[in-house]
Design a protein around this motif. Sequence first.
Motif, PDB file in Angstrom:
ATOM      1  N   MET A   3       0.856  -1.197   0.000  1.00 36.69           N
ATOM      2  CA  MET A   3       0.000   0.000   0.000  1.00 36.69           C
ATOM      3  C   MET A   3       0.889   1.242   0.000  1.00 36.69           C
ATOM      4  O   MET A   3       1.850   1.332   0.756  1.00 36.69           O
ATOM      5  N   LYS A   4       0.561   2.198  -0.866  1.00 35.57           N
ATOM      6  CA  LYS A   4       1.363   3.417  -0.977  1.00 35.57           C
ATOM      7  C   LYS A   4       1.224   4.277   0.275  1.00 35.57           C
ATOM      8  O   LYS A   4       0.164   4.362   0.878  1.00 35.57           O
ATOM      9  N   ARG A   5       2.323   4.926   0.608  1.00 37.72           N
ATOM     10  CA  ARG A   5       2.374   5.751   1.817  1.00 37.72           C
ATOM     11  C   ARG A   5       2.231   7.223   1.430  1.00 37.72           C
ATOM     12  O   ARG A   5       2.993   7.729   0.597  1.00 37.72           O
ATOM     13  N   ILE A   6       1.249   7.902   2.019  1.00 35.16           N
ATOM     14  CA  ILE A   6       0.906   9.276   1.639  1.00 35.16           C
ATOM     15  C   ILE A   6       0.958  10.183   2.865  1.00 35.16           C
ATOM     16  O   ILE A   6       0.446   9.825   3.933  1.00 35.16           O
ATOM     17  N   LEU A   7       1.534  11.380   2.690  1.00 32.00           N
ATOM     18  CA  LEU A   7       1.544  12.389   3.739  1.00 32.00           C
ATOM     19  C   LEU A   7       0.511  13.462   3.428  1.00 32.00           C
ATOM     20  O   LEU A   7       0.527  14.049   2.348  1.00 32.00           O
ATOM     21  N   LEU A   8      -0.389  13.715   4.387  1.00 34.85           N
ATOM     22  CA  LEU A   8      -1.300  14.857   4.328  1.00 34.85           C
ATOM     23  C   LEU A   8      -0.666  15.942   5.182  1.00 34.85           C
ATOM     24  O   LEU A   8      -0.510  15.768   6.396  1.00 34.85           O
ATOM     25  N   THR A   9      -0.295  17.051   4.574  1.00 37.94           N
ATOM     26  CA  THR A   9       0.531  18.036   5.288  1.00 37.94           C
ATOM     27  C   THR A   9      -0.255  18.886   6.284  1.00 37.94           C
ATOM     28  O   THR A   9       0.350  19.582   7.096  1.00 37.94           O
ATOM     29  N   ARG A  10      -1.598  18.879   6.223  1.00 33.39           N
ATOM     30  CA  ARG A  10      -2.426  19.626   7.174  1.00 33.39           C
ATOM     31  C   ARG A  10      -3.627  18.770   7.568  1.00 33.39           C
ATOM     32  O   ARG A  10      -4.020  17.876   6.816  1.00 33.39           O
ATOM     33  N   PRO A  11      -4.254  19.058   8.696  1.00 30.39           N
ATOM     34  CA  PRO A  11      -5.520  18.400   9.024  1.00 30.39           C
ATOM     35  C   PRO A  11      -6.569  18.694   7.944  1.00 30.39           C
ATOM     36  O   PRO A  11      -6.718  19.837   7.525  1.00 30.39           O
ATOM     37  N   LEU A  12      -7.278  17.661   7.515  1.00 26.17           N
ATOM     38  CA  LEU A  12      -8.286  17.785   6.466  1.00 26.17           C
ATOM     39  C   LEU A  12      -9.633  17.293   6.988  1.00 26.17           C
ATOM     40  O   LEU A  12      -9.698  16.595   8.006  1.00 26.17           O
ATOM     41  N   PRO A  13     -10.733  17.647   6.323  1.00 23.77           N
ATOM     42  CA  PRO A  13     -12.053  17.175   6.764  1.00 23.77           C
ATOM     43  C   PRO A  13     -12.101  15.652   6.876  1.00 23.77           C
ATOM     44  O   PRO A  13     -11.459  14.932   6.109  1.00 23.77           O
ATOM     45  N   ASP A  14     -12.895  15.167   7.832  1.00 24.64           N
ATOM     46  CA  ASP A  14     -12.966  13.726   8.117  1.00 24.64           C
ATOM     47  C   ASP A  14     -13.283  12.903   6.876  1.00 24.64           C
ATOM     48  O   ASP A  14     -12.717  11.822   6.666  1.00 24.64           O
ATOM     49  N   ARG A  15     -14.189  13.382   6.063  1.00 24.44           N
ATOM     50  CA  ARG A  15     -14.590  12.627   4.869  1.00 24.44           C
ATOM     51  C   ARG A  15     -13.412  12.422   3.927  1.00 24.44           C
ATOM     52  O   ARG A  15     -13.273  11.359   3.304  1.00 24.44           O
ATOM     53  N   VAL A  16     -12.546  13.422   3.820  1.00 24.03           N
ATOM     54  CA  VAL A  16     -11.365  13.322   2.961  1.00 24.03           C
ATOM     55  C   VAL A  16     -10.364  12.339   3.550  1.00 24.03           C
ATOM     56  O   VAL A  16      -9.798  11.498   2.840  1.00 24.03           O
ATOM     57  N   VAL A  17     -10.142  12.427   4.853  1.00 26.67           N
ATOM     58  CA  VAL A  17      -9.194  11.525   5.520  1.00 26.67           C
ATOM     59  C   VAL A  17      -9.643  10.075   5.362  1.00 26.67           C
ATOM     60  O   VAL A  17      -8.833   9.182   5.070  1.00 26.67           O
ATOM     61  N   GLU A  18     -10.938   9.835   5.533  1.00 24.76           N
ATOM     62  CA  GLU A  18     -11.463   8.470   5.394  1.00 24.76           C
ATOM     63  C   GLU A  18     -11.280   7.949   3.977  1.00 24.76           C
ATOM     64  O   GLU A  18     -10.918   6.777   3.768  1.00 24.76           O
ATOM     65  N   ALA A  19     -11.518   8.808   2.984  1.00 26.35           N
ATOM     66  CA  ALA A  19     -11.342   8.383   1.586  1.00 26.35           C
ATOM     67  C   ALA A  19      -9.886   8.051   1.304  1.00 26.35           C
ATOM     68  O   ALA A  19      -9.589   7.064   0.602  1.00 26.35           O
ATOM     69  N   ALA A  20      -8.972   8.845   1.838  1.00 24.54           N
ATOM     70  CA  ALA A  20      -7.542   8.572   1.635  1.00 24.54           C
ATOM     71  C   ALA A  20      -7.127   7.301   2.349  1.00 24.54           C
ATOM     72  O   ALA A  20      -6.347   6.495   1.811  1.00 24.54           O
ATOM     73  N   ARG A  21      -7.659   7.096   3.550  1.00 23.77           N
ATOM     74  CA  ARG A  21      -7.289   5.906   4.330  1.00 23.77           C
ATOM     75  C   ARG A  21      -7.788   4.626   3.671  1.00 23.77           C
ATOM     76  O   ARG A  21      -7.178   3.556   3.838  1.00 23.77           O
ATOM     77  N   ASP A  22      -8.883   4.693   2.940  1.00 25.99           N
ATOM     78  CA  ASP A  22      -9.401   3.514   2.235  1.00 25.99           C
ATOM     79  C   ASP A  22      -8.453   3.046   1.134  1.00 25.99           C
ATOM     80  O   ASP A  22      -8.479   1.879   0.731  1.00 25.99           O
ATOM     81  N   LEU A  23      -7.632   3.963   0.638  1.00 26.73           N
ATOM     82  CA  LEU A  23      -6.778   3.649  -0.520  1.00 26.73           C
ATOM     83  C   LEU A  23      -5.304   3.533  -0.173  1.00 26.73           C
ATOM     84  O   LEU A  23      -4.557   2.833  -0.869  1.00 26.73           O
ATOM     85  N   PHE A  24      -4.877   4.244   0.872  1.00 32.35           N
ATOM     86  CA  PHE A  24      -3.447   4.369   1.154  1.00 32.35           C
ATOM     87  C   PHE A  24      -3.156   4.212   2.639  1.00 32.35           C
ATOM     88  O   PHE A  24      -4.055   4.294   3.477  1.00 32.35           O
TER      89      PHE A  24
END
Length: 318
Positions: A1-22
């Motif tokens: 699974m690819k490792r991704i950095l989110l550089t700032r806190p993002l809305p929960d819905r976005v974080v969940e979508a990213a976590r489903d993939l990465f």
Amino acid sequence: MKRILLTRPLPDRVVEAARDLFEIEMREENTPLKPGQMRGALALYDGILPTLGDMFSVEVFAEAENCRCRILSNFGVGYNHIDTAAARGVGIAVTNTPGAVTDATADIAMTLILMSARRAGEGERMLRAGRWSGWNPTQMLGLHVTGRTVGIIGMGRIGHAIARRCHFGFGMKVVYHNRSPKSVEFEARQLETPEAVAAEADFVVVAVPGGTETRHLIGQGVFAAMKPTAHFINIARGDVVDEAALIAALQSGRIAGAGLDVYEQEPLVPEALRALENVTLLPHLGTAALEVREAMGLMAVDNLRAFFAGETPPNLVN
């Protein structure tokens, strides 16, 4: 699974979508990455989801030729904080999030037009300070917006959305300047220079992208061309405007007022600007609505998904 950095806190819905993939890591700080942190992130992550203020300059990419990171999926339509040529030189793709920000940013432009013309910020400050003595026929007379002329500098998605609101919502005449010929579906005139737009408009609205090509595009010449009753609005990028020239124009009464959502050295706002009554100052609220920030984030995540699936990302900019 690819490792991704989110550089700032993002809305929960976005974080969940990213976590489903990465496999994701999200910083808790709302401050921009420092150069050392950016270099480290390029080495440690397969992809980075950066945003405004994360200054991925040519110096940051100088030793990144064999780094792990292959994509910067920018959260935002503006990406002048990323040196896209330097990123491309070390094999790193860059994407952005156009479309999602258009209407929200155009709405903020209208907010600033109305607040500046009708002296709303000044009036609120007076009321909150307990200095309002009651209604009278000559109190705080501003500029009537309906039927005036708006001048748009930069007729891209956002400029077009602002012009539509002005034309259809407020019966305003529209003049505009764009680097290339651009036709619109309503009555409007394209002019050759920003100065020509400034000379005709009651409201000059800047909606160009940031970057070296547009830095200080708006300066003393534009302000000198404006009517003394006109208002200047910036929802683009702060460094598009020569801030010192704007301050001088406001202090001298060369122009009647200004509405700003962006600044040349964000988050620093000059004391000279903050001291003026004839300027409305917003803290970069252009896209600050939950559904808009969610749409931006989901678009950034989809750019990452497509890239790592071997597809061309929908919003590739380099």
